[in-house]
Enzyme design. Structure first.
Site, short mmCIF file in Angstrom:
data_model
loop_
_atom_site.label_atom_id
_atom_site.label_comp_id
_atom_site.label_asym_id
_atom_site.label_seq_id
_atom_site.Cartn_x
_atom_site.Cartn_y
_atom_site.Cartn_z
NE ARG A 101 46.99 -41.86 -4.07
CZ ARG A 101 47.41 -42.15 -5.30
NH1 ARG A 101 47.30 -43.39 -5.77
NH2 ARG A 101 47.90 -41.23 -6.08
CB THR A 377 45.60 -48.34 -12.13
OG1 THR A 377 46.63 -47.45 -11.78
CG2 THR A 377 44.58 -48.36 -11.04
CB THR A 395 47.26 -48.33 -8.72
OG1 THR A 395 48.24 -48.31 -9.75
CG2 THR A 395 47.51 -47.16 -7.78
CD GLU A 416 50.19 -44.94 -6.29
OE1 GLU A 416 49.83 -44.41 -7.34
OE2 GLU A 416 50.19 -46.17 -6.11
N GLY A 469 44.47 -46.25 -15.89
CA GLY A 469 44.86 -45.33 -16.96
C GLY A 469 45.48 -44.03 -16.51
N GLY A 470 46.06 -43.97 -15.30
CA GLY A 470 46.68 -42.72 -14.87
C GLY A 470 45.68 -41.59 -14.96
O1 DON Z 1 46.54 -42.71 -8.50
C1 DON Z 1 46.70 -42.42 -9.65
O2 DON Z 1 46.01 -41.65 -10.26
C2 DON Z 1 47.81 -43.12 -10.40
N1 DON Z 1 48.88 -43.48 -9.54
C3 DON Z 1 47.21 -44.30 -11.00
C4 DON Z 1 48.25 -44.99 -11.75
C5 DON Z 1 47.62 -45.60 -12.84
O3 DON Z 1 46.49 -45.49 -13.17
C6 DON Z 1 48.47 -46.36 -13.58
N2 DON Z 1 47.62 -47.06 -14.48
N3 DON Z 1 46.76 -47.46 -14.87
#
Ligand code: DON
Length: 568
Positions: A101, A377, A395, A416, A469-470
């Site tokens: 990360r 992502t 991501t 991020e 998917g965030g």
């Molecule tokens: O780490 C996370 O949870 C988000 N930054 C992930 C971003 C994300 O999933 C965007 N899309 N799919």
């Protein structure tokens, strides 16, 4: 003599047959293969991974090669300028995770995005070079390879170098992604140099897209490993670019970045072992908490996606996401996170006791609301011939991240930093979470929802799943697991089935618009739930090992247009 030549011909034919690549795009029938499978959001990247398996690489080797290939072919999320998580489960029972990360730069501060009025200035935690976290992907891949890889590092980066240097075809997904970000390419010259043709015009469907600067950076990584990115030419180039354009990442930030090998979080569900990503991802903890709550119900008896099932699913989501907001952050900065309690079966029983079978609970208004999170992502899964599995989600945060390409480096930088809680102490229904565990501190990792997961039985991996998917990632992954375990779906059916999402606050359930009948939704709403239709939720890439017939199965979610499952 004759017999001998026949058997030789037979062996040659068999060998050829065995090395034929099997390939499938999304759908309800899994790909079946004998020797290994890679499934990702890019058919080219899946093929790269399988080629590595064919060369004798293991699942980690294939995962590393796939990551670098995706950085070339799937720029919306594939990256070297971002970060993510890898979960590994060997057939021998060894399981581990790699946390790559992004980290907050050394010069970052708790209130760095706030103006005098205490509000975030101009969305600066999502836009501009200030939104970039110190990238982790190259360090993560390098560490995973050092710990578990088999083939030489250079062989794993080589396919990506070639793809970037020789070019790839512009698919519909690339074409439309580039077009929808045109304003950024116009705004940032270093990005325009990559995403527009030399004469400044847009790429057309079917054009060949060559990324020379990216090829050169990948070459440095191929030759020098981790240091090719974090030291020397690239580090200087990135730090200079930051300094010249208002960013704060320095050569020291890059030099100090380390990926971390962490113990997975573990739970059990109806006799299966859930092995997933620990903090700084919230994914594993929340999935295990949800499954613990749901284990107390005979879900199969209600029927898949029936109103009663959706009700119980929602109530488990509501409770687990509330805990996510309250307790979770970077473990290196939050020593007292109650992870054991959150994943405890007795705790789940107390939460279950608060669920009314017929009536929706109400999410507490005073506390933690959901802020906007993008959904771009990417997840991929790998199984090798020995049954070892890898599950990776990584991501750039938004699609194409900050949309800023590091000048001269040819790679997109993440945004991020937007995953931190930007406004300390302010938590409300309008979008802020201000809880302490996820406030900005130098070198801290921002909380994530990415949930690469491997499900095992008797210490041996059975399937690997995950999704983009965030914040919906956690629920998407959990539903894929439930589809397999409770509803007996095969891996392809489980990744395709329609999904819902509830994240405590806002107190509303979103559902994939085409996936649920009006009758079901009416019954569900009668229990007191608010609903909102949405488009596709996530994109699950899954592999499964059917040990009874000794066959691997894989599926690429048809929601991912360029995705494909490849095996041999
Ligand atoms: O780490 C996370 O949870 C988000 N930054 C992930 C971003 C994300 O999933 C965007 N899309 N799919």
């Amino acid at each position: 003599m004759k017999m001998r030549s026949i058997s030789k011909t037979f062996v040659v034919a068999l060998t050829l047959l065995l090395s034929i690549t099997l390939f499938a795009e999304g759908g309800r029938t899994p790909l079946r293969a004998k020797n290994g499978i890679v499934t990702s959001a890019s058919h080219i990247a899946s093929q790269v991974g399988v080629d590595i398996l064919k060369q004798g690489g293991n699942a980690v080797d294939a995962a590393v090669a796939t990551a670098f290939a995706l950085a070339v072919t799937w720029p919306t999320a594939g990256n070297i300028g971002g970060g993510g998580f890898m979960v590994y489960h060997g057939d021998d029972g060894h399981a581990t995770t790699f946390d790559f990360r992004e980290k907050a730069p050394l010069a970052s501060t708790e209130r760095m995005y706030l103006g005098l009025d205490g509000l975030v200035v101009d969305n600066s935690n999502h836009r501009s070079l200030l939104s970039v976290g110190v990238p982790g992907t190259v360090a993560g891949m390098y560490k995973a390879h050092q710990e578990l890889g088999k083939l030489p590092w250079a062989d794993l980066v080589a396919p990506a170098v070639k793809l970037a240097r020789e070019g790839i075809p512009i698919t519909w997904e690339l074409y439309s992604g580039f077009r929808s970000n045109q304003s950024f390419w116009d705004q940032y010259p270093s990005s325009g140099a990559v995403f527009l043709k030399e004469d400044g015009s847009a790429y057309e469907l079917g054009d060949t897209w060559v990324q020379s600067d990216l090829a050169a950076t990948l070459q440095l990584i191929q030759d020098q490993g981790r240091d090719g990115f974090y030291k020397g030419k690239n580090a200087k180039m990135l730090a200079d670019f930051m300094r010249a354009n208002g960013g704060i990442i320095t050569e020291e930030d890059l030099e100090k970045y380390e990926a971390v090998e962490r113990e997975p979080v573990r739970g059990t569900y109806r006799g299966y072992e859930i092995v997933s990503m620990p903090p700084p991802s919230s994914g594993g903890v929340v999935i295990i908490e949800m499954l613990n709550i749901l284990e107390g119900y005979d879900l199969a008896s209600y029927g898949h996606n029936s109103a009663q099932y959706l009700h119980l699913l929602t109530e488990s989501m509501r409770r687990s996401y509330a805990d996510r907001a309250e307790y979770l952050g970077d473990p290196d900065f939050n020593e007292s996170m109650p992870l054991d309690r959150l994943m405890d079966k007795d705790y789940a029983a107390t939460l279950r006791a608060s669920i009314d079978m017929d009536k929706a609970s109400v999410s507490d208004e005073n506390e933690y609301a959901g802020i906007y999170e993008s959904e771009e992502t990417t997840h991929y899964s790998v199984v090798d011939k020995d049954g070892n599995m890898v599950s990776v989600t990584y991501t750039l945060e938004n699609g194409y991240g900050s949309r800023i390409v590091a000048e001269g480096g040819g790679y997109l930088l993440n945004n991020e930093m937007g995953d931190f809680n930007a406004v300390p102490g302010v938590t409300n229904r309008n979008g802020q979470i201000g809880t302490t565990p996820n406030l900005i501190e130098p070198e801290k990792r921002m909380l994530s929802s990415m949930s690469p997961t491997i499900v095992a039985r008797d210490g041996k991996p059975v399937f690997a799943v995950g999704s983009p998917g965030g914040r919906t990632i956690i629920n998407t992954t959990a539903q894929a697991i439930l589809n397999l375990i409770d509803f007996g779906m095969n891996i392809a059916e489980s990744v395709e089935a329609p999904r819902i999402h509830h994240q405590w606050l806002p107190d509303v359930t979103s559902f994939e618009g085409l996936g649920f009948s009006d009758d079901t939704l009416r019954l569900y709403e009668e229990k007191g739930h608010q609903v909102r239709a949405r488009g596709e939720q996530g994109s699950v890439m899954g592999v499964y090992y059917d040990r009874d017939s000794d066959i691997f199965l894989g599926a690429a979610d048809s929601r991912a247009g360029d995705g494909a499952v490849v095996g041999y």
